[in-house]
Scaffold this motif. Structure first.
Motif, mmCIF file in Angstrom:
data_model
loop_
_atom_site.group_PDB
_atom_site.id
_atom_site.type_symbol
_atom_site.label_atom_id
_atom_site.label_comp_id
_atom_site.label_asym_id
_atom_site.label_seq_id
_atom_site.Cartn_x
_atom_site.Cartn_y
_atom_site.Cartn_z
ATOM 1 N N ASP A 47 0.900 -1.273 0.139
ATOM 2 C CA ASP A 47 -0.016 0.051 0.145
ATOM 3 C C ASP A 47 0.795 1.176 0.145
ATOM 4 N N ASP B 276 -4.542 -3.098 -3.470
ATOM 5 C CA ASP B 276 -5.790 -2.612 -3.393
ATOM 6 C C ASP B 276 -5.777 -2.436 -4.945
ATOM 7 N N TRP B 277 -7.073 -1.557 -5.395
ATOM 8 C CA TRP B 277 -7.338 -1.271 -6.518
ATOM 9 C C TRP B 277 -6.318 -0.620 -7.552
ATOM 10 N N ARG C 184 -3.821 -2.941 -9.548
ATOM 11 C CA ARG C 184 -4.447 -3.950 -10.443
ATOM 12 C C ARG C 184 -3.547 -4.142 -11.460
ATOM 13 N N VAL D 245 -6.245 -8.574 -5.736
ATOM 14 C CA VAL D 245 -6.885 -7.207 -5.379
ATOM 15 C C VAL D 245 -7.794 -7.366 -4.535
ATOM 16 N N ALA E 187 -10.516 -4.745 -2.748
ATOM 17 C CA ALA E 187 -10.753 -3.351 -2.677
ATOM 18 C C ALA E 187 -12.281 -2.980 -2.837
ATOM 19 N N ARG E 188 -12.735 -1.747 -2.755
ATOM 20 C CA ARG E 188 -14.227 -1.425 -3.027
ATOM 21 C C ARG E 188 -14.371 -1.319 -4.473
ATOM 22 N N TRP F 7 -16.543 -5.017 0.386
ATOM 23 C CA TRP F 7 -15.326 -5.403 -0.076
ATOM 24 C C TRP F 7 -15.466 -6.626 -1.068
ATOM 25 N N ARG G 229 -13.381 -8.814 -4.186
ATOM 26 C CA ARG G 229 -11.978 -9.184 -5.153
ATOM 27 C C ARG G 229 -12.409 -8.767 -6.436
ATOM 28 N N LEU H 118 -10.332 -3.164 5.307
ATOM 29 C CA LEU H 118 -10.161 -4.289 4.143
ATOM 30 C C LEU H 118 -9.584 -5.478 4.558
ATOM 31 N N ARG I 214 -5.707 -6.388 4.162
ATOM 32 C CA ARG I 214 -4.948 -4.959 3.775
ATOM 33 C C ARG I 214 -4.724 -4.302 4.870
ATOM 34 N N TRP I 215 -5.591 -4.252 5.810
ATOM 35 C CA TRP I 215 -6.015 -3.516 7.020
ATOM 36 C C TRP I 215 -4.349 -3.428 7.825
#
Length: 280
Positions: free
Chosen positions: A107, A180-181, A184, A199, A201-202, A211, A213, A230, A233-234
């Motif tokens: 991240d 995250d997105w 990608r 991935v 992400a939102r 959430w 994939r 998430l 990834r948090w």
């Protein structure tokens, strides 16, 4: 113990015993070193914790020019990164885990720059003018690698540079990468390194607050409100919070991005040394 009143940022005897083998010793021959390695580290950690300019070093610590000399010398030699990697392995083994993780988390964090010369840019999405810190951690949030670049450059580019310098031979068990997105587009890069990119992400369309994939179908459920971490990834957000306890990392004060990376490594080094000494 140093022959002065201790600062809260000073290393204890137990912490220095852990760190001393990772710091280059004085070279044999020539004049004996006038300043101990422990006091140099105490001074560097004082700057890290309190965020002061080098020239504002307290008079009972070594002279700022001496401390800065060793800080930059060891940064160029890769001492900070290697020390963090060694401490990560030791901390994982303390928890009964293999020294090498099997999964990584990536991240970025955009931080303001203090306006000095050097590369910087504007992150329009986060409205921050400065730099981005790209980091890779294990699933416990331990820092493995950091790469700093101007904030206007895309995460895909920064992530590619981060992976290229990772040195996965040091972590032979790694097979998975959670992102995250914004990352990608790194599937081919990850595959070339033998990593499976996932991935988390939102979605950009459909229901917010859910959430999913990449490639998964977005469920048709009512919109949710509030913050939710998430999955997987948090831990990176927690790592940024850990690092943010050091005032030197509240902003990017450096002209050279490689020096900025050194401070990030030092932030993780301080945390791991304290954790290991407490568990001993």
């Amino acid at each position: 113990m140093p022959l002065r009143r201790c600062y809260p940022s000073d290393l204890t005897d137990e912490e220095w015993a852990l760190l001393e083998p990772l710091i280059p010793a004085p070279k044999p021959g020539g004049r004996p070193a006038k300043v101990s390695r422990r006091e140099i580290m105490n001074a560097i950690l004082y700057v890290l914790k309190n965020g002061i300019p080098w020239r504002a070093m307290p008079h009972d610590l070594p002279h700022w020019s001496t401390v800065y000399h060793y800080f930059r010398r060891w940064q160029k030699e890769g001492v900070w990164e290697k020390a963090v990697q060694a401490l990560v392995r030791r901390d994982r083994e303390r928890e009964g885990r293999p020294a090498s993780p099997s999964a990584l988390v990536m991240d970025s964090q955009s931080v303001k720059n203090d306006g000095k010369r050097g590369p910087r840019g504007n992150d329009g999405a986060k409205k921050v003018k400065g730099r981005k810190r790209q980091i890779l951690t294990d699933t416990g949030g331990r820092l493995l690698k950091v790469f700093v670049h101007p904030a206007n450059e895309h995460d895909k580019w920064g992530g590619r540079a981060l992976l290229a310098g990772m040195g996965l031979s040091l972590w032979p068990r790694v097979r998975k990468l959670f992102v995250d997105w914004g990352y990608r587009g790194l599937k081919e890069t990850a595959s070339s390194l033998g990593l499976e990119l996932e991935v988390v992400a939102r979605p950009y369309a459909g229901v917010r607050g859910v959430w999913v994939r990449e490639g998964a179908e977005v469920p048709e459920i009512p919109r949710e409100r509030g913050f939710k971490p998430l999955p997987k990834r948090w831990v990176v957000e927690r790592t940024f919070a850990w690092l943010g306890r050091n005032r030197r990392l509240a902003k990017d004060y450096e002209e050279n991005p490689r020096v900025s990376e050194a401070w990030v490594y030092l932030g993780m080094l301080r945390l791991l040394v304290k954790r290991l000494a407490r568990a001993a």
